[in-house]
Write a protein that holds these residues in place. Structure first.
Motif, PDB file in Angstrom:
ATOM      1  N   ALA A  66      68.370  16.550  40.361  1.00 21.83           N
ATOM      2  CA  ALA A  66      68.586  15.186  40.843  1.00 21.83           C
ATOM      3  C   ALA A  66      68.921  15.196  42.328  1.00 21.83           C
ATOM      4  O   ALA A  66      68.459  14.345  43.098  1.00 21.83           O
ATOM      5  N   ARG A  67      69.698  16.180  42.777  1.00 21.04           N
ATOM      6  CA  ARG A  67      70.043  16.300  44.195  1.00 21.04           C
ATOM      7  C   ARG A  67      68.807  16.613  45.031  1.00 21.04           C
ATOM      8  O   ARG A  67      68.713  16.244  46.200  1.00 21.04           O
ATOM      9  N   MET A  68      67.840  17.335  44.421  1.00 20.29           N
ATOM     10  CA  MET A  68      66.588  17.650  45.123  1.00 20.29           C
ATOM     11  C   MET A  68      65.651  16.457  45.179  1.00 20.29           C
ATOM     12  O   MET A  68      64.621  16.504  45.841  1.00 20.29           O
ATOM     13  N   GLY A  69      65.949  15.400  44.408  1.00 15.81           N
ATOM     14  CA  GLY A  69      65.054  14.252  44.340  1.00 15.81           C
ATOM     15  C   GLY A  69      63.976  14.396  43.284  1.00 15.81           C
ATOM     16  O   GLY A  69      63.010  13.640  43.283  1.00 15.81           O
ATOM     17  N   ARG A 163      57.190  26.156  41.920  1.00 20.73           N
ATOM     18  CA  ARG A 163      57.239  24.740  42.254  1.00 20.73           C
ATOM     19  C   ARG A 163      58.616  24.220  41.866  1.00 20.73           C
ATOM     20  O   ARG A 163      59.180  24.592  40.840  1.00 20.73           O
ATOM     21  N   ARG A 164      59.159  23.352  42.713  1.00 17.83           N
ATOM     22  CA  ARG A 164      60.459  22.730  42.461  1.00 17.83           C
ATOM     23  C   ARG A 164      61.498  23.767  42.029  1.00 17.83           C
ATOM     24  O   ARG A 164      62.145  23.636  41.008  1.00 17.83           O
ATOM     25  N   TRP A 165      61.566  24.813  42.837  1.00 15.76           N
ATOM     26  CA  TRP A 165      62.553  25.876  42.704  1.00 15.76           C
ATOM     27  C   TRP A 165      62.385  26.632  41.390  1.00 15.76           C
ATOM     28  O   TRP A 165      61.625  27.591  41.307  1.00 15.76           O
ATOM     29  N   THR A 166      63.105  26.230  40.347  1.00 18.09           N
ATOM     30  CA  THR A 166      63.048  26.956  39.073  1.00 18.09           C
ATOM     31  C   THR A 166      62.253  26.216  38.009  1.00 18.09           C
ATOM     32  O   THR A 166      62.356  26.533  36.827  1.00 18.09           O
ATOM     33  N   HIS A 167      61.440  25.262  38.432  1.00 12.27           N
ATOM     34  CA  HIS A 167      60.676  24.484  37.442  1.00 12.27           C
ATOM     35  C   HIS A 167      59.490  25.268  36.896  1.00 12.27           C
ATOM     36  O   HIS A 167      59.309  25.381  35.681  1.00 12.27           O
ATOM     37  N   ARG A 168      58.661  25.820  37.791  1.00 13.54           N
ATOM     38  CA  ARG A 168      57.442  26.519  37.357  1.00 13.54           C
ATOM     39  C   ARG A 168      57.179  27.706  38.260  1.00 13.54           C
ATOM     40  O   ARG A 168      57.240  27.584  39.481  1.00 13.54           O
TER      41      ARG A 168
END
Length: 236
Positions: A66-69, A163-168
């Motif tokens: 959430a902090r990353m948007g 992608r998106r840090w620890t997402h993928r």
């Protein structure tokens, strides 16, 4: 080669605990099946008491997203995605012994674990905001470009390995049968991370020594000591 998080990451996410492990001499011709069951049993027992969304480890990553948007129920950290799949299917697919072990560790501790093939990473690897020009290769082979400002694992050649840090994770540095040298990154955001991450590193290091017969170098990173240097592998 060095692995690091950028100063922006440490200043924005001071609660981060990151563990890094490097090993070489791996092969796929080992059996880790007996080691997977206890992590699955731990996850199964925790999930019996409620869904993964209530775990403090996952809640902490949701706050970070959430902090990353990034809407945290649209983009989930890898550990949450594994737990959701395990809750639905009762098991995880088998891919490669080390990846299977990393996934099991992530499942049992509800903490993201990335396993990367170092031969497919160019130069240093930095967790940093994307410029928007980086190229990300999906596991299916499609090319994407991260959004400007999105946190990625970026190498010196402008490839995004997440992608998106620890997402993928990226298909570009996914572990394959021929993978011999790996970098494993374990990242926790919850309050107990400083205790849990070293334990995870120790368990993975012990498995590498006992199953593969190879040593591992590990470190826990912090804002004051943000880099992990990977030694050059001698040949001949």
């Amino acid at each position: 080669m060095r692995f690091r998080h950028s100063p922006e990451v440490w200043s924005t996410f001071p609660e981060l605990t990151c563990g890094v492990l490097h090993a070489t001499g791996l092969t796929p011709a080992v059996d880790v099946t007996p080691r997977l069951a206890r992590y699955a049993d731990t996850a199964r027992a925790r999930l019996a008491g409620g869904s993964e969304g209530g775990f403090p480890e996952i809640q902490a990553w949701r706050r970070a997203f959430a902090r990353m948007g990034s809407p945290p129920t649209r983009y989930r950290c890898a550990a949450e995605s594994l737990l959701r799949r395990f809750r639905r299917d009762g098991a995880l697919p088998r891919l490669h012994p080390l990846v299977d072990l990393g996934n099991a560790l992530s499942l049992g501790y509800a903490v993201p674990v990335a396993v990367l093939d170092l031969a497919r990473i160019a130069g240093d690897l930095t967790v940093r905001p994307a410029a928007g020009t980086e190229t990300y290769l999906t596991l299916g082979g499609d090319a994407e470009h991260p959004e400007p400002g999105e946190l990625v694992f970026a190498d010196a050649a402008g490839r995004a390995h997440s992608r998106r840090w620890t997402h993928r994770q990226s298909g570009a540095s996914a572990v394959r049968a021929e993978t011999a040298e790996v970098l494993v990154v374990i990242e926790a955001m919850h309050d107990d991370g400083p205790r849990v991450v070293p334990r995870m590193l120790a368990e993975l290091g012990a498995a590498l020594a006992e199953v593969w017969g190879v040593p591992a170098r590990t470190a826990v990173l912090a804002a004051a000591a943000p880099e992990f240097a990977v030694p050059a592998v001698r040949t001949g």
